[in-house]
Design a protein around this motif. Structure first.
Motif, short mmCIF file in Angstrom:
data_model
loop_
_atom_site.label_atom_id
_atom_site.label_comp_id
_atom_site.label_asym_id
_atom_site.label_seq_id
_atom_site.Cartn_x
_atom_site.Cartn_y
_atom_site.Cartn_z
N SER A 26 0.85 -1.20 0.00
CA SER A 26 0.00 0.00 0.00
C SER A 26 0.88 1.24 0.00
O SER A 26 1.84 1.34 0.77
CB SER A 26 -0.91 0.03 1.22
OG SER A 26 -1.65 1.25 1.25
N HIS A 27 0.52 2.18 -0.88
CA HIS A 27 1.21 3.48 -0.93
C HIS A 27 0.32 4.60 -0.40
O HIS A 27 0.65 5.78 -0.55
CB HIS A 27 1.63 3.79 -2.37
CG HIS A 27 2.48 2.71 -3.01
ND1 HIS A 27 3.78 2.48 -2.63
CD2 HIS A 27 2.20 1.81 -3.98
CE1 HIS A 27 4.28 1.48 -3.34
NE2 HIS A 27 3.34 1.06 -4.18
N ARG A 63 -6.46 -13.17 0.45
CA ARG A 63 -5.24 -12.58 1.01
C ARG A 63 -5.60 -11.38 1.90
O ARG A 63 -4.96 -11.14 2.92
CB ARG A 63 -4.28 -12.17 -0.10
CG ARG A 63 -3.69 -13.36 -0.86
CD ARG A 63 -2.61 -12.91 -1.84
NE ARG A 63 -1.90 -14.07 -2.38
CZ ARG A 63 -2.12 -14.61 -3.56
NH1 ARG A 63 -3.05 -14.10 -4.35
NH2 ARG A 63 -1.42 -15.65 -3.96
N MET A 64 -6.61 -10.64 1.50
CA MET A 64 -7.06 -9.52 2.32
C MET A 64 -7.56 -10.00 3.68
O MET A 64 -7.38 -9.33 4.70
CB MET A 64 -8.17 -8.75 1.61
CG MET A 64 -7.72 -7.91 0.42
SD MET A 64 -6.51 -6.63 0.85
CE MET A 64 -7.41 -5.68 2.08
N ALA A 65 -8.19 -11.17 3.71
CA ALA A 65 -8.68 -11.72 4.98
C ALA A 65 -7.51 -11.96 5.94
O ALA A 65 -7.63 -11.73 7.15
CB ALA A 65 -9.45 -13.01 4.73
N GLU A 66 -6.38 -12.42 5.40
CA GLU A 66 -5.19 -12.62 6.24
C GLU A 66 -4.62 -11.27 6.68
O GLU A 66 -4.17 -11.12 7.82
CB GLU A 66 -4.14 -13.43 5.49
CG GLU A 66 -4.58 -14.87 5.22
CD GLU A 66 -3.45 -15.75 4.76
OE1 GLU A 66 -2.28 -15.47 5.13
OE2 GLU A 66 -3.71 -16.72 4.02
N LEU A 67 -4.64 -10.30 5.79
CA LEU A 67 -4.16 -8.96 6.14
C LEU A 67 -5.01 -8.36 7.27
O LEU A 67 -4.48 -7.67 8.15
CB LEU A 67 -4.19 -8.06 4.90
CG LEU A 67 -3.93 -6.57 5.12
CD1 LEU A 67 -2.57 -6.33 5.78
CD2 LEU A 67 -4.01 -5.81 3.79
N ARG A 68 -6.31 -8.66 7.25
CA ARG A 68 -7.20 -8.08 8.27
C ARG A 68 -6.95 -8.65 9.66
O ARG A 68 -7.45 -8.11 10.64
CB ARG A 68 -8.66 -8.26 7.84
CG ARG A 68 -9.01 -7.39 6.64
CD ARG A 68 -10.48 -7.43 6.26
NE ARG A 68 -10.70 -6.64 5.06
CZ ARG A 68 -10.99 -7.14 3.85
NH1 ARG A 68 -11.14 -8.46 3.72
NH2 ARG A 68 -11.15 -6.35 2.81
N GLU A 69 -6.17 -9.74 9.77
CA GLU A 69 -5.70 -10.18 11.07
C GLU A 69 -4.73 -9.16 11.66
O GLU A 69 -4.58 -9.07 12.87
CB GLU A 69 -5.01 -11.55 10.97
CG GLU A 69 -5.94 -12.70 10.64
CD GLU A 69 -6.90 -12.99 11.78
OE1 GLU A 69 -6.45 -13.06 12.94
OE2 GLU A 69 -8.12 -13.14 11.52
N ALA A 74 -8.82 -3.09 6.92
CA ALA A 74 -8.10 -2.95 5.65
C ALA A 74 -9.06 -2.99 4.46
O ALA A 74 -9.98 -3.82 4.40
CB ALA A 74 -7.06 -4.04 5.51
N ASN A 75 -8.86 -2.07 3.50
CA ASN A 75 -9.68 -1.97 2.30
C ASN A 75 -8.86 -2.45 1.11
O ASN A 75 -7.74 -1.98 0.87
CB ASN A 75 -10.11 -0.50 2.09
CG ASN A 75 -11.12 -0.35 0.98
OD1 ASN A 75 -11.11 -1.08 0.00
ND2 ASN A 75 -12.02 0.62 1.13
N SER A 76 -9.42 -3.38 0.36
CA SER A 76 -8.67 -3.97 -0.76
C SER A 76 -8.25 -2.94 -1.80
O SER A 76 -7.28 -3.14 -2.53
CB SER A 76 -9.49 -5.08 -1.42
OG SER A 76 -10.70 -4.57 -1.94
#
Length: 501
Positions: free
Chosen positions: A274-275, A372-378, A383-385
């Protein structure tokens, strides 16, 4: 075919961080030696050393939970953490020497201060992290470590990760402020620029096709000029194969018995990046979690602040992947052509023993972006895709060899393979890799130049004050080196990552 032939004292194959480090060390120790470098890509640091192909963690065991293991009796084994930390301290000492000697102008061009943290959820993992903290904080290498289970304290440390987090299970984090973000691609390019100024002959777009031993014990290299299509012959008394995943093939071509029976298994990585300035401004740390069951150690999930090209961003991952290539810009035939008669049984044994790993890699490859976003939300609950994109990182080739643990054992780490006479050495393996490059290259010097080592010792101690000394047994030296390297590398201020002016 070209008739061009040259002789050198040293040939370095591959223009990555390992060759750059060995070349820099040798030029300080033996300025008169003629050193040549051959790299198949168009510039230095374009494969595993590149900043987009690794996580940039200055691996010092401050946050990496896979470097500490809970033993059957419930105690925590921190021996690997101690080893890796001491090796990173050696790297920082050598980099400090280069800065103090004006061979590197601005350390912020490649290294920045950044806290390292571990974050866990759930009662069992919280208990593990607390025991890990107690074991490590009693060691002088890690006595600055902090620990907290208090959500309010964690909001101060990791506000982005705590925002909108449901506190329905125990959470905890440990933290050491004196961590780093390292741009190994930039460091590699800086070191090769320095080597070029010292008259090291560096040839890009040159591929080493073959390597054979001469009767006098030197090595003859068949090198293809990729621009002209011509083939040249170059020989050297000593050859270092530091070409990342490509090292295994060249080691096999050398024919040395020490390279027999060794195989390799490639694992690729994918990061989410993310930038978004709003997100980036809320997170200033490298935060490591626990790896999923069945995941290789290099796949420990982590959320990192990164500084690349003077721009801050966030990296999350890595998600493991598979490609038969041994290099990011390699060939799909790399894996199959690495299987030889001498390592066939070893490779087959590895395949049978690592079915869970294969299953894990297949599952990782099939993940959608939303999965993958679901893992990021841990890590980031809200988090917004739309804020994240996928970036394919570099290839890592894990060593496969027969060990006392059995045939076809998959090794996680780096290993130097050298001929008995010390005339050739190759580096195989992956993480912690670049962070421990100086220690690994000192091992190459020890194995391959035993006759010169005694004469080199005073210079080595000048470059690396802890050379030959166990840091963990010298707490006062640890404190001294923390201060001197932080001063030389401009690491005292952990707030801004931007390059110091």
């Amino acid at each position: 075919m070209s008739n061009r032939q040259t002789k050198a004292d040293v040939i370095l194959i591959g223009a990555g961080i390992m060759s750059a480090t060995l070349g820099a060390l040798l030029k300080e120790l033996m300025p008169s030696w003629e050193i040549k470098v051959y790299e198949r890509r168009e510039g230095a640091g374009e494969e595993s050393s590149n900043e987009w192909n690794n996580a940039g963690t200055g691996h010092a065991s401050l946050c990496e939970l896979n470097y500490t293991v809970e033993k059957p009796d419930g105690s925590i084994d921190i021996s690997k953490a101690i080893k890796v930390n001491e090796e990173f301290q050696v790297s920082k000492q050598f980099w400090s020497y280069l800065v103090n000697s004006k061979l590197i102008k601005n350390p912020r061009d490649f290294i920045s201060p950044l806290p390292h943290m571990s974050f866990v959820q759930g009662e069992q993992d919280v208990k593990f992290l607390k025991k890990r903290f107690e074991a490590m904080s009693n060691n002088p290498l890690f006595d600055e470590m902090e620990y907290s289970e208090d959500p309010e304290k964690l909001k101060q440390w990791i506000p982005l990760m705590m925002k909108d987090r449901a506190l329905n299970k125990p959470i905890a984090a440990s933290r050491i402020a004196a961590g780093t973000d390292v741009n190994f691609g930039a460091l590699t390019r800086i070191l090769f620029k320095h080597l070029k100024s010292k008259n090291v002959d560096i040839q890009y777009k040159h591929n080493v096709d073959d390597i054979k031993r001469n009767r006098d014990g030197s090595w003859d290299l068949k090198i293809r000029n990729l621009d002209k299509g011509t083939v040249e012959r170059h020989s050297a008394k000593f050859v270092f194969i530091g070409s990342g995943g490509g090292s295994l093939h060249l080691l096999q071509k050398s024919g040395i018995p020490e390279g027999k029976g060794i195989g390799g298994f490639p694992i690729s990585g994918i990061f989410m990046v993310s930038h978004n300035p709003e997100l980036v401004s809320q997170h200033r740390a490298k935060v490591y979690g626990k790896a999923a069951v069945g995941a290789p150690p290099m796949s420990v999930p982590h959320l990192d602040t990164r500084l690349i090209d003077n721009k801050e961003s966030l990296f999350f991952g890595p998600f493991a992947g598979f490609s038969p290539k041994f290099l990011k810009y390699g060939s799909n035939a790399d894996l199959i052509t690495s299987v030889k008669g001498h390592n066939l049984v070893t490779m087959m044994a590895a395949g049978m023993k690592n079915v869970p790993l294969t299953t894990y890699l297949i599952n990782q490859l099939m993940l959608s972006k939303e999965q993958r976003m679901a893992e990021l939300r841990e890590f980031i609950p809200n988090a917004n895709s739309k804020d994240w994109e996928l970036v394919v990182a570099g290839q890592r080739v894990q060593i496969i060899k027969d060990t006392p643990a059995g045939k076809g054992t998959l090794q996680f780490g780096t290993e130097v393979i050298s001929a008995a006479d010390g005339s050739i050495a190759a580096l195989l393996g992956a993480s912690p890799g670049a962070s421990t490059a100086v220690s690994v290259m000192l091992e190459v010097l020890k194995r391959c130049f035993p006759k010169q080592l005694k004469d080199w010792e005073p210079k080595l101690k000048e470059m690396i004050p802890s050379y030959g000394v166990s840091l963990v047994q010298n707490p006062e030296l640890i404190r001294q080196l923390h201060d001197t390297t932080a001063r030389a590398l401009d690491l005292h201020d952990s707030a801004p990552l931007q390059t110091a002016r």
